[in-house]
Design an enzyme around this catalytic site. Structure first.
Site, PDB file in Angstrom:
ATOM      1  N   ASP A  25       9.510  -2.608  -1.427  1.00  0.00           N
ATOM      2  CA  ASP A  25       9.211  -3.496  -1.012  1.00  0.00           C
ATOM      3  C   ASP A  25       8.124  -3.288   0.186  1.00  0.00           C
ATOM      4  OD1 ASP A  25       8.023  -6.140  -1.203  1.00  0.00           O
ATOM      5  OD2 ASP A  25       9.987  -7.587   0.079  1.00  0.00           O
ATOM      6  N   HIS A  42      -0.093   0.521  -1.909  1.00  0.00           N
ATOM      7  CA  HIS A  42       0.145   1.010  -2.847  1.00  0.00           C
ATOM      8  C   HIS A  42       0.273   2.681  -3.293  1.00  0.00           C
ATOM      9  CE1 HIS A  42       1.343  -3.060  -3.654  1.00  0.00           C
ATOM     10  NE2 HIS A  42       0.190  -3.656  -3.736  1.00  0.00           N
ATOM     11  N   LEU A 136      18.472  14.595 -13.551  1.00  0.00           N
ATOM     12  CA  LEU A 136      17.964  12.929 -12.834  1.00  0.00           C
ATOM     13  C   LEU A 136      17.759  11.909 -13.779  1.00  0.00           C
ATOM     14  CD1 LEU A 136      18.320  11.262 -10.335  1.00  0.00           C
ATOM     15  CD2 LEU A 136      15.917  11.892  -9.986  1.00  0.00           C
TER      16      LEU A 136
END
Ligand code: FPP
Length: 250
Positions: A25, A42, A136
């Site tokens: 956020d 972004h 991962l």
């Protein structure tokens, strides 16, 4: 030794979470504070994603989940939604070779059917290409909402039961977990939220039942390696109870 190395060196030998989930956020506020467009925030957020993926692999974390786009995010202005979709697409196309080379396995959480065709195709290709990898596990939550995920799983069981293929008594927590997007993965041990809010925002409600929550006021584009190390240090210092007796992470 820089302060950054200092934080990271303090992690040696401590208990790491197996699964860390991130509510990314503050991209918009980061941009606004600099007089930039939200899209620039972004884009800066993508750089943080790169570092978080790298550092997670380095610390032997098994799974990370990134909340990239919620079912509620469609209500943002059309221009921002399409900028985000374009960014997801270009980031995936640009990074897929390196991710694959490093053994990262990609899964998407959410209903991708509403995404632009190019995003859907690139997502499917990334999942197929990395399906045999053993490093991962990277979960990208896109058009994800936890309540929708739970209803989808419940509906699948109801349909099976109605067709006579399932005895309702056989539905238990393990079977339910297996019907969620995160099927087969460990639940998150740690949920990190940036930019100061103290909410789960419809994220992994079932899976995060016993997760530790870590909130930082830092905006996502400023969530550096050092900030991640601080979150992991905080986790290592928590005493986890799972509703029973205390277990010490440290
Ligand atoms: C929250 O900031 C962020 C988002 C809704 C999108 C997150 C997207 C990225 C970080 C891009 C990279 C992602 C991937 C998977 C490559 P906000 O817009 O809610 O910020 P605000 O609360 O300050 O307005």
């Amino acid at each position: 030794m820089t302060e950054n190395e200092n934080f990271e060196s303090r992690l040696k030998g401590l208990t790491m979470p197996r699964h860390v989930a991130f509510i990314m956020d503050g991209n918009g506020r980061w941009a606004k504070a600099r007089g930039l467009l939200r899209a620039a925030g972004h884009r800066a957020g993508v750089e943080t994603v790169r570092e978080v993926v790298r550092m997670s692999a380095q610390y032997g974390i098994e799974v990370i989940t990134l909340y990239a786009f919620s079912t509620e995010n469609w209500s943002r202005p059309e221009s921002e939604v399409s900028a985000l979709m374009g960014l997801f697409l270009s980031a995936l196309e640009r990074e897929i070779d390196e991710l694959d080379r490093n053994g990262v396995k990609i899964r998407f959480l959410g209903d991708l059917s509403r995404l632009p065709a190019a995003n859907r195709a690139s997502a499917a290709a990334a999942v197929a290409r990395t399906s045999g990898n053993t490093g991962l596990q990277l979960n990208l939550a896109i058009n994800y909402g936890s309540r929708a995920e739970i209803v989808r799983a419940a509906r699948a069981f109801a349909e099976k039961a109605a067709a006579g293929g399932l005895d309702p008594a056989d539905l238990d927590e393990a079977a339910f977990s297996d019907a969620l997007y995160t099927s087969g993965q460990p639940d998150p041990d740690l949920v990190v939220r940036t930019a100061g809010e103290l909410r789960l925002s419809n994220f992994l409600l079932w899976q995060a039942a016993y997760a530790e929550f870590y909130a930082t006021p830092v905006f996502w584009p400023d969530f550096s390696r050092e900030e991640y190390a601080k979150a992991l240090l905080a986790y290592a210092g928590r005493k986890r109870r799972f509703g029973g007796l205390e277990t010490d992470n440290a």
